[in-house]
Design a protein around this motif. Structure first.
Motif, PDB file in Angstrom:
ATOM      1  N   ARG A 137     -46.207 -29.407   3.013  1.00 57.04           N
ATOM      2  CA  ARG A 137     -45.779 -29.771   1.650  1.00 57.04           C
ATOM      3  C   ARG A 137     -46.169 -31.217   1.317  1.00 57.04           C
ATOM      4  NH1 ARG A 137     -42.441 -27.178  -1.679  1.00 57.04           N
ATOM      5  NH2 ARG A 137     -42.158 -29.183  -2.703  1.00 57.04           N
ATOM      6  N   ALA A 152     -49.045 -29.351 -16.645  1.00 57.25           N
ATOM      7  CA  ALA A 152     -47.736 -29.180 -17.278  1.00 57.25           C
ATOM      8  C   ALA A 152     -46.613 -29.622 -16.340  1.00 57.25           C
ATOM      9  CB  ALA A 152     -47.547 -27.715 -17.660  1.00 57.25           C
ATOM     10  N   HIS A 153     -46.914 -29.799 -15.046  1.00 59.48           N
ATOM     11  CA  HIS A 153     -45.864 -30.127 -14.085  1.00 59.48           C
ATOM     12  C   HIS A 153     -45.667 -31.631 -13.990  1.00 59.48           C
ATOM     13  CE1 HIS A 153     -45.394 -25.962 -13.256  1.00 59.48           C
ATOM     14  NE2 HIS A 153     -46.687 -25.847 -13.044  1.00 59.48           N
ATOM     15  N   ARG A 154     -44.426 -32.032 -13.815  1.00 60.32           N
ATOM     16  CA  ARG A 154     -44.058 -33.427 -13.988  1.00 60.32           C
ATOM     17  C   ARG A 154     -44.349 -34.318 -12.795  1.00 60.32           C
ATOM     18  NH1 ARG A 154     -37.967 -32.511 -15.182  1.00 60.32           N
ATOM     19  NH2 ARG A 154     -38.394 -31.489 -13.197  1.00 60.32           N
ATOM     20  N   GLU A 158     -43.528 -31.208  -7.700  1.00 61.95           N
ATOM     21  CA  GLU A 158     -43.285 -29.974  -8.459  1.00 61.95           C
ATOM     22  C   GLU A 158     -44.533 -29.085  -8.416  1.00 61.95           C
ATOM     23  OE1 GLU A 158     -41.325 -30.254 -12.413  1.00 61.95           O
ATOM     24  OE2 GLU A 158     -42.748 -28.719 -13.051  1.00 61.95           O
ATOM     25  N   THR A 161     -44.770 -27.317  -5.117  1.00 67.17           N
ATOM     26  CA  THR A 161     -43.893 -26.132  -5.095  1.00 67.17           C
ATOM     27  C   THR A 161     -44.592 -24.951  -5.755  1.00 67.17           C
ATOM     28  OG1 THR A 161     -41.831 -27.403  -5.100  1.00 67.17           O
ATOM     29  CG2 THR A 161     -41.720 -25.188  -6.036  1.00 67.17           C
ATOM     30  N   VAL A 162     -45.254 -25.212  -6.883  1.00 64.53           N
ATOM     31  CA  VAL A 162     -45.906 -24.124  -7.620  1.00 64.53           C
ATOM     32  C   VAL A 162     -47.078 -23.550  -6.813  1.00 64.53           C
ATOM     33  CG1 VAL A 162     -47.062 -23.467  -9.766  1.00 64.53           C
ATOM     34  CG2 VAL A 162     -45.161 -25.100  -9.817  1.00 64.53           C
ATOM     35  N   ILE A 164     -47.576 -23.632  -3.524  1.00 64.32           N
ATOM     36  CA  ILE A 164     -47.048 -22.912  -2.352  1.00 64.32           C
ATOM     37  C   ILE A 164     -46.466 -21.570  -2.800  1.00 64.32           C
ATOM     38  CG2 ILE A 164     -45.186 -22.955  -0.613  1.00 64.32           C
ATOM     39  CD1 ILE A 164     -45.851 -25.978  -0.252  1.00 64.32           C
ATOM     40  N   GLY A 165     -45.752 -21.588  -3.927  1.00 63.93           N
ATOM     41  CA  GLY A 165     -45.207 -20.342  -4.471  1.00 63.93           C
ATOM     42  C   GLY A 165     -46.308 -19.342  -4.801  1.00 63.93           C
ATOM     43  N   ILE A 166     -47.343 -19.805  -5.489  1.00 63.56           N
ATOM     44  CA  ILE A 166     -48.436 -18.882  -5.845  1.00 63.56           C
ATOM     45  C   ILE A 166     -49.040 -18.276  -4.574  1.00 63.56           C
ATOM     46  CG2 ILE A 166     -50.753 -18.693  -6.881  1.00 63.56           C
ATOM     47  CD1 ILE A 166     -49.821 -20.928  -8.887  1.00 63.56           C
ATOM     48  N   ALA A 193     -52.291 -24.454 -12.647  1.00 58.69           N
ATOM     49  CA  ALA A 193     -51.048 -25.165 -12.314  1.00 58.69           C
ATOM     50  C   ALA A 193     -51.268 -26.646 -12.043  1.00 58.69           C
ATOM     51  CB  ALA A 193     -50.373 -24.501 -11.108  1.00 58.69           C
TER      52      ALA A 193
ATOM     53  N   HIS B 153     -51.535 -20.726 -18.365  1.00 59.90           N
ATOM     54  CA  HIS B 153     -51.941 -19.473 -17.727  1.00 59.90           C
ATOM     55  C   HIS B 153     -52.508 -18.493 -18.744  1.00 59.90           C
ATOM     56  CE1 HIS B 153     -50.590 -21.015 -13.983  1.00 59.90           C
ATOM     57  NE2 HIS B 153     -49.422 -21.332 -14.516  1.00 59.90           N
ATOM     58  N   THR B 161     -47.067 -13.830 -11.883  1.00 61.22           N
ATOM     59  CA  THR B 161     -47.384 -14.201 -10.497  1.00 61.22           C
ATOM     60  C   THR B 161     -46.824 -15.592 -10.189  1.00 61.22           C
ATOM     61  OG1 THR B 161     -49.386 -12.851 -10.353  1.00 61.22           O
ATOM     62  CG2 THR B 161     -49.302 -14.783  -8.923  1.00 61.22           C
ATOM     63  N   GLY B 165     -43.888 -16.435  -7.622  1.00 60.91           N
ATOM     64  CA  GLY B 165     -44.227 -17.383  -6.556  1.00 60.91           C
ATOM     65  C   GLY B 165     -43.237 -18.540  -6.505  1.00 60.91           C
ATOM     66  N   ILE B 166     -42.938 -19.133  -7.660  1.00 63.21           N
ATOM     67  CA  ILE B 166     -41.987 -20.259  -7.655  1.00 63.21           C
ATOM     68  C   ILE B 166     -40.638 -19.810  -7.089  1.00 63.21           C
ATOM     69  CG2 ILE B 166     -40.676 -21.872  -9.121  1.00 63.21           C
ATOM     70  CD1 ILE B 166     -43.175 -21.868 -11.031  1.00 63.21           C
ATOM     71  N   ALA B 169     -40.952 -19.898  -3.374  1.00 63.08           N
ATOM     72  CA  ALA B 169     -41.003 -21.269  -2.845  1.00 63.08           C
ATOM     73  C   ALA B 169     -39.615 -21.910  -2.915  1.00 63.08           C
ATOM     74  CB  ALA B 169     -42.027 -22.097  -3.615  1.00 63.08           C
ATOM     75  N   GLU B 173     -37.369 -23.480   0.004  1.00 62.24           N
ATOM     76  CA  GLU B 173     -36.853 -24.859  -0.021  1.00 62.24           C
ATOM     77  C   GLU B 173     -35.332 -24.890   0.172  1.00 62.24           C
ATOM     78  OE1 GLU B 173     -38.389 -26.927  -3.524  1.00 62.24           O
ATOM     79  OE2 GLU B 173     -40.353 -26.063  -3.163  1.00 62.24           O
ATOM     80  N   ARG B 185     -35.875 -28.518  -9.480  1.00 67.95           N
ATOM     81  CA  ARG B 185     -37.337 -28.576  -9.523  1.00 67.95           C
ATOM     82  C   ARG B 185     -37.914 -27.201  -9.855  1.00 67.95           C
ATOM     83  NH1 ARG B 185     -39.041 -31.514  -4.691  1.00 67.95           N
ATOM     84  NH2 ARG B 185     -38.572 -29.585  -3.626  1.00 67.95           N
ATOM     85  N   ALA B 192     -42.151 -24.979 -17.206  1.00 66.24           N
ATOM     86  CA  ALA B 192     -43.489 -25.508 -17.471  1.00 66.24           C
ATOM     87  C   ALA B 192     -44.556 -24.412 -17.351  1.00 66.24           C
ATOM     88  CB  ALA B 192     -43.800 -26.665 -16.515  1.00 66.24           C
TER      89      ALA B 192
END
Lengths: 198, 198
Positions: A137, A152-154, A158, A161-162, A164-166, A193, B153, B161, B165-166, B169, B173, B185, B192
């Protein structure tokens, strides 16, 4: 057999056991690994399997480390020599999607499976896994920060996280749903992302 | 005992076994469920555990269905009465993150764990899981399409997806990394990803 020869032989045996354990654990889980199955599969005695490791848990830990090494060799090392930036991030995404699509483990992403298997089981394996996931991470956040792309992610955390999630969702779409377009959709989703052009 | 009374009693017993099996499987996996552990935990005989279901596999399937029902009750049903649109999608995300943060299963998201556990094991449980995941994916894609928000997207399927995924993740976490800011988060990342304002 000379002592040097027998040391090399012992190292090869250990290596073979760990390799087989990784493949087997990717299908049945690290907890599902039994010494009996490994002994049958490798044509060895049970004591021959456990002997080099001292315990089943140590063998599980070495299988986890080996799986981590395979992931690093497939995803991190190919981009390690490139300068940090958007191109390196894009290539890392390609390598990661390639690893998921053409998975070196028969049962799909090893660390994702081990994570849901061990998150509720305190002990050395969970600690080991936690360290491996935290290290990855941080590295990924650093990679995203270094690429300096707008999304779009701050924060890089963050966005990590997206990504890894995907990767987890793509693993599910490939391994459980047999979706033929999972890899391409996952690559596009990862690029979007982190604000890379398609 | 009157026949009606004993029927009600049998239903309660079945219900109690499935409830206990769900909690246990969320920690040790559906494959890790043993009749012996359930019998010990519930103070029943092994035949009393298997009897109502006919087989361990049928008990596993009912535990999976029960877990699916708990997910729907926590995430889908609370928003079912609202008109489709961005507000409903935002509330669905809130309910989903709430479900992950205050998980009804002691070992974390049941379906995510079952997915990595069973993706490599062909059979009725894998088929069942595949149907459950596919149904949820379609529903979520429809929800995103109906909200008509703009995001990075390219399609509702790609955004689905990313949200799925989020959720995976965030589950990692919370369950493996014990990260205190995982839920917040994750909520920001989901909003987002589908183009909802923060």
């Amino acid at each position: 057999m000379s002592p040097r020869h027998s040391l090399a032989e012992a190292a090869r045996t250990r290596d073979r056991i760990v390799g087989y354990a990784v493949a087997e654990a990717s299908r049945v889980g690290l907890e599902g690994l039994t010494i009996g199955t490994l002994a049958d599969g490798l044509g060895m005695s049970k004591s021959g399997i456990v002997g080099p490791f001292g315990s089943r848990e140590q063998l599980q830990i070495e299988a986890l480390d080996r799986a981590g090494g395979i992931f690093r060799a497939a995803v991190i090392e190919p981009v390690a020599g490139l300068p940090a930036g958007p191109d390196r991030l894009a290539r890392l995404i390609d390598a990661w999607i390639g690893y998921l699509a053409d998975c070196p483990f028969p049962g799909g992403c090893f660390v994702t499976a081990a994570s849901t298997e061990f998150d509720g089981r305190p002990g050395p394996l969970r600690d080991h896994l936690r360290t491996a996931v935290t290290t990855w991470r941080s590295r990924l956040s650093g990679e995203i920060a270094a690429a300096r792309v707008e999304s779009a992610h701050r924060s890089p955390d963050e966005a990590a996280t997206v990504l890894i999630g995907i990767s987890m969702a793509v693993n599910q779409e490939i391994q459980l749903l047999d979706e033929p377009d999972a890899a391409e959709r996952g690559r596009a989703a990862m690029r979007a992302a982190v604000g890379l052009p398609q």
